[in-house]
Design a protein around this motif. Structure first.
Motif, PDB file in Angstrom:
ATOM      1  N   MET A 144      35.261  79.361  15.851  1.00 39.41           N
ATOM      2  CA  MET A 144      34.383  78.676  17.129  1.00 39.41           C
ATOM      3  C   MET A 144      34.595  76.731  17.016  1.00 39.41           C
ATOM      4  SD  MET A 144      30.660  78.741  18.749  1.00 39.41           S
ATOM      5  CE  MET A 144      30.480  79.923  18.992  1.00 39.41           C
ATOM      6  N   ARG A 162      37.099  75.961  15.520  1.00 45.42           N
ATOM      7  CA  ARG A 162      38.680  75.832  15.951  1.00 45.42           C
ATOM      8  C   ARG A 162      38.842  75.536  17.521  1.00 45.42           C
ATOM      9  NH1 ARG A 162      43.246  79.088  13.649  1.00 45.42           N
ATOM     10  NH2 ARG A 162      44.440  77.715  12.652  1.00 45.42           N
ATOM     11  N   ARG A 163      38.706  76.519  17.882  1.00 46.43           N
ATOM     12  CA  ARG A 163      38.977  76.454  19.528  1.00 46.43           C
ATOM     13  C   ARG A 163      38.112  75.129  20.026  1.00 46.43           C
ATOM     14  NH1 ARG A 163      37.330  82.010  18.217  1.00 46.43           N
ATOM     15  NH2 ARG A 163      35.115  81.718  19.037  1.00 46.43           N
ATOM     16  N   ASN A 164      36.918  74.793  19.496  1.00 45.24           N
ATOM     17  CA  ASN A 164      36.072  73.802  20.356  1.00 45.24           C
ATOM     18  C   ASN A 164      37.223  72.411  20.303  1.00 45.24           C
ATOM     19  OD1 ASN A 164      34.087  75.108  21.168  1.00 45.24           O
ATOM     20  ND2 ASN A 164      32.854  74.851  19.633  1.00 45.24           N
ATOM     21  N   SER A 165      37.925  72.030  18.647  1.00 44.76           N
ATOM     22  CA  SER A 165      38.156  71.330  18.311  1.00 44.76           C
ATOM     23  C   SER A 165      39.677  70.726  19.343  1.00 44.76           C
ATOM     24  CB  SER A 165      38.404  70.838  16.887  1.00 44.76           C
ATOM     25  OG  SER A 165      37.220  71.267  16.478  1.00 44.76           O
ATOM     26  N   LYS A 166      40.063  72.240  19.410  1.00 41.61           N
ATOM     27  CA  LYS A 166      41.769  72.517  20.236  1.00 41.61           C
ATOM     28  C   LYS A 166      41.847  72.785  21.538  1.00 41.61           C
ATOM     29  CE  LYS A 166      44.639  71.722  18.034  1.00 41.61           C
ATOM     30  NZ  LYS A 166      45.369  70.089  17.404  1.00 41.61           N
ATOM     31  N   ARG A 167      40.259  72.055  21.874  1.00 41.39           N
ATOM     32  CA  ARG A 167      40.057  73.152  23.889  1.00 41.39           C
ATOM     33  C   ARG A 167      41.021  72.668  24.604  1.00 41.39           C
ATOM     34  NH1 ARG A 167      34.974  72.514  25.129  1.00 41.39           N
ATOM     35  NH2 ARG A 167      34.705  74.194  23.774  1.00 41.39           N
ATOM     36  N   GLY A 168      41.586  73.149  25.111  1.00 39.99           N
ATOM     37  CA  GLY A 168      42.951  72.546  26.106  1.00 39.99           C
ATOM     38  C   GLY A 168      44.060  72.883  25.524  1.00 39.99           C
ATOM     39  N   SER A 169      44.263  73.048  24.153  1.00 37.64           N
ATOM     40  CA  SER A 169      46.095  73.401  23.440  1.00 37.64           C
ATOM     41  C   SER A 169      46.402  74.258  23.681  1.00 37.64           C
ATOM     42  CB  SER A 169      46.008  72.437  22.581  1.00 37.64           C
ATOM     43  OG  SER A 169      45.389  72.876  21.829  1.00 37.64           O
ATOM     44  N   SER A 214      46.825  78.263  21.761  1.00 43.30           N
ATOM     45  CA  SER A 214      45.610  79.343  21.771  1.00 43.30           C
ATOM     46  C   SER A 214      45.873  79.060  20.349  1.00 43.30           C
ATOM     47  CB  SER A 214      45.848  80.416  22.210  1.00 43.30           C
ATOM     48  OG  SER A 214      47.234  81.528  21.987  1.00 43.30           O
TER      49      SER A 214
END
Length: 311
Positions: free
Chosen positions: A297, A299-306, A308
């Motif tokens: 989670m 990782r997803r939050n830190s890279k949101r918008g980039s 997958s």
């Protein structure tokens, strides 16, 4: 290539004097992570005869009962010093020089820790307190602290791949401090301890720890590199970094994992392996403990918008 560590003779003596060797109902599980300083002793049918005394050994066996024993008799030399029921969590501090023997007619399950006098003396020296020449604890009395530390040692026996040498050394160091304080009736205090590691020592210690991210390095090896005793090094390191070596090392692992999560497409299982964790579950637990969120989670939050990322 590392020199193989010899199994201390005390364990061979215990196996022979308690008739555990080659017994189909007995099991002795030794800890290789701790240089064979503790073991789980388990037998399902009890010992019908009085055990032979342990001869020619020094130090102590700290015995923690993992299951209740209906009846046990303990002898030092020819003198019976304890008899009766031992509950779960009961502890015995058995001085080996007094040639202990016992009568255990019922099944038993115990954690046994071999504590040397040198280890106790090192604690006393580092804390600038009188040396303890005898550990005293009422036989068969529950000690919650030893019970708690014992569960950690027991877990390392059951899951050695999830435990590091440096963490085991930390737990055993804590046990020895407790023994000196509570069983030796000595007050340990940090009030007189003001020093930390010198810049050179701090640099050498962190270099060694970072070179062994998995924690597969004895605390003694790091202490010797800093020309300090284990006890003095542990206290100095905590004074300098505000945390013990194993906790500092865990944070470095998590920091490295964060960098790989942000800058690579590696799955978490591969990141865990590269950062010294036993598996992805171990990374998940440590990451959540430090940051309060699962690594996937985060990782997803830190890279949101980039693009997958594999998780």
């Amino acid at each position: 290539m590392e020199t193989p560590i010899e199994v201390p003779t005390i364990w061979n003596q215990i196996a022979e004097t308690m008739y555990l060797r080659d017994s189909p109902t007995a099991e002795i599980k030794l800890s290789e992570l701790s240089s064979f300083s503790f073991a789980r002793l388990k037998i399902t049918q009890g010992i019908p005869d009085m055990t032979r005394p342990i001869l020619g050994e020094s130090g102590y066996i700290i015995a923690l009962q993992l299951k209740a024993i209906p009846h046990v008799e303990l002898f030092l030399g020819k003198k019976r010093v304890s008899s009766g029921y031992y509950p779960v969590g009961a502890v015995g501090a058995i001085q080996l020089q007094e040639e202990p023997a016992c009568f255990l007619p019922d099944p038993f399950d115990a954690l046994a820790v071999h504590v040397t006098q040198a280890a106790l003396d090192e604690i006393a020296y580092a804390h600038q307190v009188p040396y303890v020449d005898r550990l005293i604890w009422p036989y068969g009395t529950i000690d919650p602290i030893v019970h708690h530390l014992g569960q950690t040692l027991l877990s390392s026996l059951e899951h050695p791949q999830q435990t590091s040498k440096i963490f085991m050394d930390h737990v055993l160091q804590a046990l020895n401090c407790h023994l000196v304080s509570s069983y030796g009736n000595v007050t340990l205090s940090d009030r007189r301890f003001r020093g930390g590691l010198s810049p050179r020592q701090a640099r050498r210690a962190t270099e060694l720890l970072e070179a062994h991210l998995d924690g597969d390095i004895p605390l003694q090896q790091v202490a010797e590199a800093c020309e300090l005793s284990v006890s003095h090094f542990a206290r100095s390191f905590k004074k300098t970094f505000r945390k013990p070596p194993h906790a500092w090392l865990l944070e470095r692992r998590v920091d490295k994992a964060k960098g790989l999560m942000l800058n690579s497409r590696l799955p978490l299982a591969d990141i865990a392996a590269q950062c010294g964790f036993a598996d992805q579950s171990s990374l998940n637990r440590s990451f959540r403990r430090i940051h309060g969120i699962a690594p996937g989670m985060w990782r997803r939050n830190s890279k949101r918008g980039s693009s997958s990322y594999a998780v």
